[in-house]
Design a protein around this motif. Structure first.
Motif: not given
Length: 352
Positions: A201-214
């Motif tokens: 069962e996938p959860l609704s919010e990501p645990v990691l996403s992209s970051r500007d400037g990295h």
């Protein structure tokens, strides 16, 4: 800063050069790299070997690797080693496409073991859509019970990918609070839970996403199975810097709470591994313009020219990592063409 590699002149901003130099100090590439190359005598692995899972049992390193051969279909092969560096490759693939949803390839395995059974998560590709799948084996050769992880789910996508596109699933090697966890994804990194390793069962919010400037400013993709250390769960992931032909895959790190795998505690500001060596910079990389159709006829001189024109994406990609005392041994592909290994002192990861 000017850098000349493999006949290619590159302009490096000073901060990038210093970052690379610092990473060289904290990470040691094996002097025998690449440790696994395409096998010209085996038709199913004649073009590319890459993106491997590794598990160590009783002093033996077991590697499952993705291979592309004469027919340009991805299969999984097996190799074994007593020292983690010199691997003997099996003569036949241990997993070939079986179902319609993987007819064009079984790709990018990650491996864990529960009791006496091995489980791999892999990418099943039908020619249009990549989907995360799972299989089980008692002996690392006979893989059974193949099924899609999320047959009825859709997720936010990048670059106009199909809604049911899922990749890069990695299972935590032990249960947490009586549940199995996995992280997956190659846009955001998502989490899913299971009671039985079958129904997820996938959860609704990501645990990691992209970051500007990295280094991970465009998107992120899950790496090998998380590693339990005293500080918590060490998660290695891929950070991608842009969507264009200068795309570069680097390896970053994050730490999640030991008792709550959804709680992010720390994340690296810079990568622990980024493409710098000749065998990492020039290869038959999957995301070259035209994809496999281009790669079927491309020559080394073509790759060198594309690199010189800054039109060849670069990639290091890690699906397998082993903790040996206080050293993390990484198994990663370079340029989507060969398999390499490197070691990093565990505590220095947290300086990144």
């Amino acid at each position: 800063m000017i850098r000349v590699t493999f006949g290619v002149v590159e302009e490096w901003p000073l901060n990038c050069y210093l970052e690379m130099l610092y990473n060289e100090v904290m990470l040691i590439r094996n002097k025998h790299n690449p440790i696994l190359k395409p096998q010209s005598n085996l038709s199913w692995t004649s073009e590319k070997v890459y993106n491997c899972a590794v598990h160590k049992d009783n002093g033996v390193y077991h590697m499952l690797f993705r291979a592309v051969g004469d027919d340009w279909i991805s299969r999984l092969g097996i190799a074994e080693s007593s020292d983690g560096i010199e691997f003997k490759v099996g003569a036949s693939p241990v997993m070939s496409p079986l179902h319609d949803w993987e007819v064009k390839g079984c790709e990018d395995p990650r491996m864990v073991k529960f009791d006496d059974a091995y489980f791999i998560t892999y990418t099943a590709f039908d020619g249009t859509t990549a989907r995360a799948a799972i299989a089980r084996s008692q002996d690392l050769v006979d893989w059974r019970d193949r099924q899609l992880l999320f047959p009825n789910h859709s997720f936010p996508q990048r670059e106009n990918l199909p809604a049911n596109w899922t990749k890069a699933a990695a299972i935590f090697p032990r249960k947490v609070n009586d549940k199995y966890y996995l992280f997956f994804g190659d846009n955001h990194i998502w989490a899913a839970t299971s009671d039985n390793l079958i129904d997820w069962e996938p959860l609704s919010e990501p645990v990691l996403s992209s970051r500007d400037g990295h280094f991970d400013s465009a998107y992120v993709e899950m790496g090998p199975p998380p590693i339990l250390i005293p500080r918590g769960w060490l998660v290695l992931y891929h950070g991608i810097n842009t969507f264009d032909s200068q795309r570069m895959y680097s390896l970053g790190a994050a730490l999640f709470d030991k008792n709550d795998p959804l709680k992010l505690l720390w994340r690296s500001n810079s990568p622990i591994l980024t493409p710098t060596e000749p065998y990492e910079i020039i290869g038959k990389i999957d995301i070259v313009a035209g994809g496999y159709e281009t790669l079927k006829t491309i020559q080394l001189s073509d790759l060198q020219r594309l690199a010189a024109e800054n039109q060849l994406p670069k990639a290091v990609f890690c699906c397998g990592a082993i903790l040996e005392e206080n050293i993390v041994r990484l198994y990663y592909s370079a340029g989507d063409t060969v398999v390499c290994t490197a070691t990093v002192d565990l505590e220095t990861v947290f300086n990144a």
